[in-house]
Design an enzyme around this catalytic site. Structure first.
Site, PDB file in Angstrom:
ATOM      1  N   HIS A 189       0.835  -1.212   0.000  1.00  0.00           N
ATOM      2  CA  HIS A 189       0.000   0.000   0.000  1.00  0.00           C
ATOM      3  C   HIS A 189       0.870   1.262   0.000  1.00  0.00           C
ATOM      4  CE1 HIS A 189      -3.477  -2.549   0.644  1.00  0.00           C
ATOM      5  NE2 HIS A 189      -2.901  -3.076   1.703  1.00  0.00           N
ATOM      6  N   ASP A 241      -6.430   1.576   3.796  1.00  0.00           N
ATOM      7  CA  ASP A 241      -5.075   1.135   3.452  1.00  0.00           C
ATOM      8  C   ASP A 241      -4.492   1.943   2.302  1.00  0.00           C
ATOM      9  OD1 ASP A 241      -4.392  -0.827   5.282  1.00  0.00           O
ATOM     10  OD2 ASP A 241      -5.407  -2.406   4.189  1.00  0.00           O
TER      11      ASP A 241
END
Length: 371
Positions: free
Chosen positions: A96, A270
């Site tokens: 991420h 995220d």
């Protein structure tokens, strides 16, 4: 190859990146597997289970990181782990990076070859390693949303399914992908009135056909989104642009017009979150107030159900782990275009165009490091 699995360090992260079955398959193929003692405890996998499958137990995370050629994790390295990153090592995990300049810089500075679970993508556009965790997070979103709607948790005091003579909760799901579909499915099963918004008509058509109209669908325009959010008791944000920061679709000014006590669950946290007011939270302190609403932005939701999510994740990742261990990262990525899509960093080069765009970092074509 020497494969290492450290204990996860993120707040309340109970998953582990391998199961005894994965250890057994790797060792059967002649690889060494180093596992930090206690790494599986959160998922009810004992050191004895791992040892019986052929793993070598290691006392410290430092030793696992130092000795492994291929390091498997569930979540991205945290700041305390940046010093363990090193040149010549393959890191295979969720990253991420678009939401974390610090982690990106640490990977680039170390020279680590990193491959992100969430951007491994098959030719048909599917995200096989992200999908199982999106399924879990989507289903959890409806559950935690229902829980936080209780007045005792700061919510509106609304029961998801209502009772005879009293209307159920109004649930709005933004995004009809894997996470959004699963959130809508569970909310519908709990008896809520569910509306799903997306710009993909085909996904909306599939929902309409599967649920025979019991889940309402709307094409996501600014007008439709505003109306749906204002009337909602629970809003679940499930928007995904693979590898990129999530778009901010719900502004704070819109939140100010929501019902007092409404709950917003941001599954996209995220990737930076899809609500303007979102910021990552932990299971220690999962919610915070924005105007008169309650935001839930836990960045590792599947960690709360590790007995499910560890096995769901490793079922998906192990075929790719075996390719990396058997052939090395370069040959594995050359032969498997889906895996190559996950390439993120190598020897100081950023290989994800979307991350480069979001963070303003120079981009290097992955083909140049695969040649």
């Amino acid at each position: 190859m020497r494969v290492g699995i450290p204990t996860e360090t993120k707040n309340n992260e109970f998953r582990v990146a391998i199961t005894p079955a994965g250890v057994a398959e790797l060792t059967r193929r002649g690889h060494e597997v180093l596992i930090q003692a206690g790494a599986g405890e959160g998922s009810a996998i004992t050191d004895a289970d791992f040892k019986a499958a052929g793993a070598q137990l290691v006392g410290t995370a430092d030793q696992v990181w130092a000795d492994a050629d291929l390091l498997l994790k569930v979540k991205e390295p945290i700041a305390a782990e940046y010093g363990r990153l090193r040149h010549g090592q393959i890191l295979f995990t969720f990253l991420h990076l678009a939401a974390s300049r610090a982690c990106t810089d640490a990977l680039l500075d170390s020279g680590t070859t990193s491959i992100a679970y969430e951007t491994v993508q098959t030719p048909d556009g599917a995200l096989p390693l992200l999908a199982p965790m999106s399924e879990v997070a989507g289903r959890l979103a409806a559950q935690v949303g229902a829980y936080h709607l209780m007045r005792t948790q700061g919510g509106r005091g609304v029961l998801m399914g209502g009772v005879p003579g009293v209307e159920p909760a109004d649930v709005v799901v933004i995004g009809a992908g894997t996470a959004g579909y699963n959130a809508a499915r569970i909310a519908n099963g709990m008896g809520a009135t569910v509306t799903v918004l997306d710009i993909n008509i085909d996904k909306l058509r599939q929902l309409d056909a599967e649920f025979c109209g019991r889940i309402h669908t709307r094409y996501s325009s600014a007008y439709e989104l505003e109306g749906a959010v204002k009337r909602a008791d629970l809003v679940i944000g499930a928007v995904l642009v693979p590898g990129a920061k999530a778009p901010k679709l719900v502004s704070n000014s819109l939140v100010a017009h929501m019902k007092p006590g409404a709950v917003l669950v941001d599954i996209a946290i995220d990737q930076g979150g899809c609500f303007e007011g979102s910021r990552p939270t932990t299971y220690d302190h999962p919610t915070f107030a924005v105007h008169d609403t309650l935001f839930y932005c836990v960045a590792n939701m599947p960690a709360s159900v590790p007995k499910t999510s560890t096995y769901a994740l490793t079922n998906a990742t192990m075929p790719y782990v075996l390719e990396l261990a058997d052939h090395g990262w370069r040959a594995a990525c050359r032969s498997n275009p889906a895996l190559a899509k996950g390439l993120s960093t190598h020897e100081g080069a950023l290989l994800s165009e979307r991350v480069a765009t979001d963070l303003g970092v120079p981009f290097t074509e992955p083909a140049s490091v695969l040649a």
